[in-house]
Design a protein around this motif. Structure first.
Motif, short mmCIF file in Angstrom:
data_model
loop_
_atom_site.label_atom_id
_atom_site.label_comp_id
_atom_site.label_asym_id
_atom_site.label_seq_id
_atom_site.Cartn_x
_atom_site.Cartn_y
_atom_site.Cartn_z
N PRO A 145 5.28 -0.57 -10.70
CA PRO A 145 4.97 0.41 -11.74
C PRO A 145 4.29 -0.16 -12.96
CG PRO A 145 7.30 -0.17 -11.81
CD PRO A 145 6.72 -0.88 -10.62
N ASP A 146 4.26 -1.48 -13.12
CA ASP A 146 3.65 -2.07 -14.31
C ASP A 146 3.03 -3.41 -13.96
OD1 ASP A 146 5.80 -3.72 -13.94
OD2 ASP A 146 6.82 -3.20 -15.80
N GLU A 147 2.33 -3.99 -14.93
CA GLU A 147 1.68 -5.28 -14.75
C GLU A 147 2.12 -6.21 -15.88
OE1 GLU A 147 0.17 -6.50 -12.41
OE2 GLU A 147 -1.08 -5.09 -11.32
N PRO A 148 3.19 -6.96 -15.71
CA PRO A 148 3.60 -7.88 -16.77
C PRO A 148 2.57 -8.98 -16.98
CG PRO A 148 4.86 -8.28 -14.78
CD PRO A 148 4.06 -7.04 -14.53
N GLU A 149 2.69 -9.66 -18.11
CA GLU A 149 1.72 -10.70 -18.46
C GLU A 149 1.64 -11.79 -17.41
OE1 GLU A 149 0.85 -13.96 -22.02
OE2 GLU A 149 2.56 -12.59 -22.17
N ALA A 150 2.79 -12.12 -16.80
CA ALA A 150 2.80 -13.19 -15.81
C ALA A 150 1.94 -12.86 -14.60
CB ALA A 150 4.23 -13.47 -15.37
N VAL A 151 1.80 -11.56 -14.28
CA VAL A 151 0.92 -11.14 -13.18
C VAL A 151 -0.53 -11.20 -13.62
CG1 VAL A 151 0.32 -9.28 -11.60
CG2 VAL A 151 2.72 -9.71 -12.17
N ALA A 152 -0.80 -10.69 -14.80
CA ALA A 152 -2.17 -10.63 -15.30
C ALA A 152 -2.80 -12.01 -15.43
CB ALA A 152 -2.21 -9.91 -16.65
N ARG A 153 -1.99 -13.01 -15.77
CA ARG A 153 -2.55 -14.35 -15.95
C ARG A 153 -2.40 -15.24 -14.71
NH1 ARG A 153 1.61 -16.94 -20.47
NH2 ARG A 153 3.48 -16.98 -19.17
N TRP A 154 -2.08 -14.63 -13.59
CA TRP A 154 -1.94 -15.38 -12.35
C TRP A 154 -3.33 -15.66 -11.76
CZ3 TRP A 154 1.49 -18.32 -10.03
CH2 TRP A 154 1.36 -18.61 -8.66
N ASP A 155 -4.01 -16.63 -12.34
CA ASP A 155 -5.35 -17.02 -11.91
C ASP A 155 -5.24 -18.26 -11.02
OD1 ASP A 155 -8.12 -17.16 -11.71
OD2 ASP A 155 -8.32 -18.34 -13.55
N TRP A 156 -4.51 -18.11 -9.94
CA TRP A 156 -4.13 -19.25 -9.08
C TRP A 156 -5.23 -19.59 -8.10
CZ3 TRP A 156 -0.85 -23.07 -8.95
CH2 TRP A 156 -0.47 -23.66 -7.74
N THR A 157 -5.48 -20.87 -7.91
CA THR A 157 -6.44 -21.32 -6.91
C THR A 157 -5.79 -22.36 -6.01
OG1 THR A 157 -7.32 -23.11 -8.30
CG2 THR A 157 -8.39 -20.96 -8.47
N GLU A 158 -6.27 -22.44 -4.78
CA GLU A 158 -5.86 -23.48 -3.85
C GLU A 158 -7.11 -24.12 -3.28
OE1 GLU A 158 -3.04 -22.02 -0.99
OE2 GLU A 158 -1.69 -21.23 -2.55
N SER A 159 -7.20 -25.43 -3.44
CA SER A 159 -8.39 -26.17 -3.02
C SER A 159 -8.07 -27.08 -1.85
CB SER A 159 -8.94 -27.01 -4.18
OG SER A 159 -9.36 -26.18 -5.25
N VAL A 160 -8.98 -27.11 -0.89
CA VAL A 160 -8.85 -27.98 0.28
C VAL A 160 -9.62 -29.27 0.01
CG1 VAL A 160 -9.33 -28.22 2.74
CG2 VAL A 160 -8.62 -26.00 1.82
N VAL A 161 -8.92 -30.40 0.15
CA VAL A 161 -9.54 -31.71 -0.07
C VAL A 161 -9.22 -32.60 1.12
CG1 VAL A 161 -9.41 -31.53 -2.58
CG2 VAL A 161 -7.55 -32.62 -1.32
N PRO A 162 -10.06 -33.59 1.41
CA PRO A 162 -9.69 -34.58 2.44
C PRO A 162 -8.39 -35.28 2.02
CG PRO A 162 -12.01 -34.76 1.88
CD PRO A 162 -11.42 -33.84 0.87
N ARG A 163 -7.49 -35.49 2.97
CA ARG A 163 -6.21 -36.14 2.64
C ARG A 163 -6.42 -37.53 2.03
NH1 ARG A 163 -1.45 -33.96 3.68
NH2 ARG A 163 -1.44 -32.06 4.95
N SER A 164 -7.48 -38.16 2.43
CA SER A 164 -7.75 -39.51 1.89
C SER A 164 -8.19 -39.47 0.43
CB SER A 164 -8.84 -40.18 2.73
OG SER A 164 -10.04 -39.43 2.69
#
Length: 324
Positions: A145-164
């Motif tokens: 029903p709402d959008e708290p600040e913690a949701v609005a600022r959830w600018d999450w990224t996941e990056s794939v890198v070589p393990r080495s």
């Protein structure tokens, strides 16, 4: 030992990256890759642009979630990011579903690792997935029903890198978990059990396209959304932290002396204090005080609604009068 509150602040400020290297990475190549994945899963992927992020769910025939998949395509390869231990069974399923299509599936977890952050990506990233959770995607639906600040600022990224080439100075994943819980963001590793359907976790907002073509489990998705109600609902719990402990995954949530649900994840947030996500029965009174039964004793908990009691039934079809 790092300070979890300092790590959380550094992540949010884009000054640190989280170690997600235990997670799995698959690739799908071949000209049919996006249309094939589209036909199997809940999200529309046929129009996915290179490097645009998507999230999709692989459901069983009854609409229960088997896999949650974070997808980014670089124009030649679809990269599938999944939680730890879920890459092998997902790859095995996809291999069985290839038939005569022009696709190749590979588990690349031994070669590539994942790191997470807010608006940042290491220079050696092969691809970066940006979480769509902070806004409802095209074709999706939000029950919250709402959008708290913690949701609005959830600018999450996941990056794939070589393990080495994993960067130095990564903060523990626990710091990211506290921020994820505050953002009400579901994860396969914590929120799923054998009966979970997308509606219970408000997962239609980012991982389901309600107007796309047929896929396994679609009938349940449509029926519950249009005509029914999910049997359970996700809540955020603010916990009494006076005893100093945290509940564990699976700890029972009580309404009075009756079981109402279970804890899925808990953490100490640098602003909110001890918090948790829990899945409770849909009819649990949203205003009621709850109790979490932990191995060290009971803990008081106050609810914050994520999925409302009346979620679903969006078609609002009137019921026929009963013939007496």
């Amino acid at each position: 030992m790092s300070n979890p509150f300092t790590d959380q602040s550094a992540l949010l400020a884009g000054e640190a990256l989280a170690d997600l290297s235990d997670r799995d990475v698959l690739t799908v190549t071949g000209p049919d890759r996006l249309s094939w994945l589209d036909s199997l899963t809940s999200q529309r992927l046929t129009t996915l642009e290179p490097h645009a992020p998507a999230e999709t769910l692989l459901l069983d025939p009854s609409g229960r979630i088997e896999h949650a998949i974070r997808v980014v395509d670089d124009g030649e390869t679809a990269w599938l990011l999944v939680d730890a231990g879920r890459g092998e069974p997902l790859a095995a399923f996809l291999q069985r579903m290839r038939f005569l299509l022009r696709v190749e599936v590979a588990d690349r977890s031994a070669e590539f690792a994942t790191v997470g952050g807010f608006g940042t990506a290491p220079g050696d990233a092969v691809v970066t997935w940006r979480d769509p959770w902070s806004a409802v995607v095209a074709g999706g639906w939000q029950y919250a029903p709402d959008e708290p600040e913690a949701v609005a600022r959830w600018d999450w990224t996941e990056s794939v890198v070589p393990r080495s080439m994993l960067p130095d100075g990564l903060v523990p994943e626990d710091a990211a978990e506290a921020l994820r819980i505050a953002a009400r963001r579901p994860r396969a590793a914590t929120e799923l059990d054998a009966a979970t359907i997308p509606h219970e976790l408000d997962w239609l907002r980012s991982a389901v396209h309600l107007a796309k073509g047929c896929y396994r489990g679609q009938e349940t998705v449509a029926k519950v959304h249009n005509l029914g109600h999910p049997p359970r609902r996700l809540v955020l719990l603010h916990l009494d932290g006076s005893e100093g402990g945290l509940p564990a995954h699976g700890d029972e949530v009580l309404l009075g002396d009756k079981s109402a649900g279970r804890i899925t994840a808990a953490a100490r947030h640098y602003e909110l204090g001890p918090i948790a996500l829990a899945v409770v029965k849909r009819t649990t009174d949203p205003g009621a005080a709850l109790t979490v039964r932990t191995g060290d004793g009971d803990m008081a908990a106050a609810q914050e609604v994520i999925v409302p009691v009346d979620a679903g039934a969006t078609a609002d079809v009137p019921r026929l009068a009963r013939i007496r």
